[in-house]
Design a protein around this motif. Structure first.
Motif, PDB file in Angstrom:
ATOM      1  N   ASP A 166      40.929 148.049  48.975  1.00  0.00           N
ATOM      2  CA  ASP A 166      40.787 147.106  50.091  1.00  0.00           C
ATOM      3  C   ASP A 166      39.528 146.255  49.941  1.00  0.00           C
ATOM      4  O   ASP A 166      39.533 145.056  50.257  1.00  0.00           O
ATOM      5  CB  ASP A 166      40.748 147.860  51.425  1.00  0.00           C
ATOM      6  CG  ASP A 166      42.086 148.491  51.781  1.00  0.00           C
ATOM      7  OD1 ASP A 166      43.097 148.093  51.166  1.00  0.00           O
ATOM      8  OD2 ASP A 166      42.110 149.387  52.651  1.00  0.00           O
ATOM      9  N   GLU A 170      39.459 142.196  49.616  1.00  0.00           N
ATOM     10  CA  GLU A 170      38.676 141.349  50.517  1.00  0.00           C
ATOM     11  C   GLU A 170      37.858 140.340  49.720  1.00  0.00           C
ATOM     12  O   GLU A 170      37.742 139.167  50.100  1.00  0.00           O
ATOM     13  CB  GLU A 170      37.763 142.227  51.372  1.00  0.00           C
ATOM     14  CG  GLU A 170      36.780 141.461  52.243  1.00  0.00           C
ATOM     15  CD  GLU A 170      37.444 140.621  53.312  1.00  0.00           C
ATOM     16  OE1 GLU A 170      36.803 139.664  53.800  1.00  0.00           O
ATOM     17  OE2 GLU A 170      38.616 140.901  53.662  1.00  0.00           O
ATOM     18  N   ARG A 174      38.127 136.216  49.806  1.00  0.00           N
ATOM     19  CA  ARG A 174      36.959 135.355  50.048  1.00  0.00           C
ATOM     20  C   ARG A 174      36.767 134.355  48.902  1.00  0.00           C
ATOM     21  O   ARG A 174      36.346 133.219  49.130  1.00  0.00           O
ATOM     22  CB  ARG A 174      35.715 136.218  50.230  1.00  0.00           C
ATOM     23  CG  ARG A 174      35.709 136.995  51.541  1.00  0.00           C
ATOM     24  CD  ARG A 174      34.557 137.992  51.597  1.00  0.00           C
ATOM     25  NE  ARG A 174      33.262 137.343  51.555  1.00  0.00           N
ATOM     26  CZ  ARG A 174      32.109 137.994  51.475  1.00  0.00           C
ATOM     27  NH1 ARG A 174      32.100 139.324  51.405  1.00  0.00           N
ATOM     28  NH2 ARG A 174      30.965 137.338  51.451  1.00  0.00           N
TER      29      ARG A 174
END
Length: 488
Positions: A166, A170, A174
């Motif tokens: 995870d 992320e 981004r």
């Protein structure tokens, strides 16, 4: 690619310097300021003009390198180009113009071109987006080092769990949201970072099922098992080396060296005689597949050199997605136009559903930017579909006298949300616009109105209010998506 590079150069610096051959084709202002330029042009063989032409040729050689450089100011390649361009600038300054206006103009143009390259090189290497890419890359590097590479180097077992996956996802998300302003070096830097991080994800994800297998087999099963077990140990070490290479954590190894090691392991496995034993053949097959999974990520040293990879406007999948978005835009305009006239007969739901099916079949090639572009296109289609569904539900609604007052209140809010959604679908501005802030405020008020509805124990009202809240949040998210200036 050369054509694209020189196109960038032209857009940045105007027409390239040509040694003074074009000076008698200046604009009207130039002709007024220097009326003698056309009457007594210097011959291209003039020593000063020849020297400027040589400098210009050297600058044109550096131009494509500057326009595709995607590194930082502390990179060796940056310092080399900066040094060479600075030297060219000094050489331009040393050209003796003999006080002649034509030679001075040629020298000035040559200096402007070199200065333009220097400026472009510095701007991209120190651009906030480039620094943001490096910051996220460093975060990913630290994460992989602490959680995977360092433990394996110490002889421990790396813990690959959902938290690690995870966290990496992320960082990928981004990275996809970093804006490049269409600059080739920034696109290239973002693509390289994404490529490596996605490769790390792939290696880790392929490792997860391997941990659940009952391997290695016992050496007593077959004489070839010991050899395969030894290869598995080497493959595990190679996986750690690959992750270190992908994240820039290995100063000694190279992709070519690791590729040779893995290829030799494949040859070693191919030479084993496992005929007549299906279990051993399957064991060897699994190890070979794992080696192939590592090898496919080792062609990354030259990754990003092909413009079609990081300039996704040339990507076929992106073109498919953009074609769908254009179709959705046309249908959305038609739906809003008919609703404005009170005509609800235009309901292209079947056509919209077919577009969803088309998007589902678009090949993303595991590219996070393409995946995000597809997701956003899906949201655009779904926004029109939900708008049509709610409009139809509002028209067909026939409340009875026994309807709970709280349930009626929820429907009143849904009616307001439908009107606001029509405005959101037609909105084509920016977040700084007053209309955006007004829509955001009105949608927030509807959420507060739903929050104030007291179901008074009525289960149908609870369900309806929950769905209405989700619907309002989806409209807000869609408005936010339309104005976040995302780019692929």
């Amino acid at each position: 690619m050369c054509a694209n590079v020189f196109g960038v150069l032209k857009s940045l610096f105007g027409k390239p310097f040509d040694g003074g051959k074009r000076m008698d084709h200046g604009g009207p202002q130039d002709q007024q300021q220097h009326p003698t330029d056309q009457q007594q042009p210097y011959h291209p063989q003039h020593p000063a003009m020849m020297r400027l032409y040589e400098i210009q040729k050297e600058a044109s050689t550096l131009g494509p390198q500057v326009c595709t450089f995607s590194g930082l100011q502390n990179d060796r390649e940056y310092k080399r180009m900066e040094r060479e361009l600075t030297q060219l600038l000094l050489q331009v300054d040393q050209v003796d113009t003999e006080g002649k206006l034509e030679l001075q103009g040629a020298r000035k143009r040559a200096a402007q071109e070199v200065e333009g390259l220097l400026r472009y090189l510095e701007e991209n290497a120190s651009h906030p987006s480039r620094l943001a890419i490096e910051e996220l890359s460093n975060a990913a590097r630290q994460l992989v080092d602490e959680r995977v590479v360092a433990p394996q180097r110490a002889g421990a077992v790396a813990e690959i769990n959902d938290e690690l996956v995870d966290a990496l996802q992320e960082l990928v998300l981004r990275l996809t949201q970093i804006k490049t302003e269409g600059r080739v070096p920034l696109r290239k830097a973002r693509y390289r970072a994404l490529t490596r991080l996605c490769a790390v994800q792939d290696v880790l994800e392929s490792r997860t099922p391997q941990q659940t297998l009952s391997l290695p087999l016992s050496g007593d099963t077959h004489e070839a098992v010991n050899c395969i077990n030894q290869v598995m140990v080497k493959v595990s070490m190679a996986r750690s080396q690959l992750l270190a290479l992908l994240m820039g954590l290995s100063g000694r190894d190279s992709c070519a060296h690791l590729s040779r090691i893995l290829t030799e392991l494949q040859v070693e496995l191919d030479a084993l005689d496992v005929s007549g034993n299906a279990a051993i053949r399957n064991y060897r097959k699994q190890v070979v597949e794992e080696i192939n999974g590592l090898l496919k990520h080792l062609d990354l040293e030259g990754e990003g050199d092909d413009t079609r990879r990081y300039d996704l406007a040339q990507n076929n999948s992106i073109r498919e997605i953009e074609a769908v978005r254009a179709h959705v835009s046309h249908l959305r305009e038609g739906v809003l136009r008919h609703c404005l006239m009170g005509d609800l007969s235009f309901r292209p739901k079947a056509e919209l559903q077919s577009l969803l099916t088309h998007l589902d079949q678009v090949d993303t090639a595991k590219n996070p930017c393409i995946r995000e572009a597809r997701r956003r296109a899906v949201v655009e289609v779904q926004a029109v579909i939900t708008f049509l569904d709610l409009r139809e539900a509002l028209v067909c609604r026939q409340p009875g006298p026994e309807e709970h007052p709280s349930h009626r209140a929820v429907w009143l809010v849904l009616g307001s949300l439908s009107d606001l959604q029509a405005q959101v679908l037609g909105f084509d501005g920016k977040r700084a616009d007053k209309s955006y802030m007004m829509l955001e405020e009105l949608l927030t008020k509807q959420l507060l109105a739903l929050d104030a509805v007291d179901p008074q124990g009525d289960e149908s009202t609870k369900v309806a209010r929950k769905q209405a809240v989700k619907f309002a949040q989806n409209i807000l998210n869609y408005l936010d998506m339309k104005t976040d200036e995302w780019e692929y």
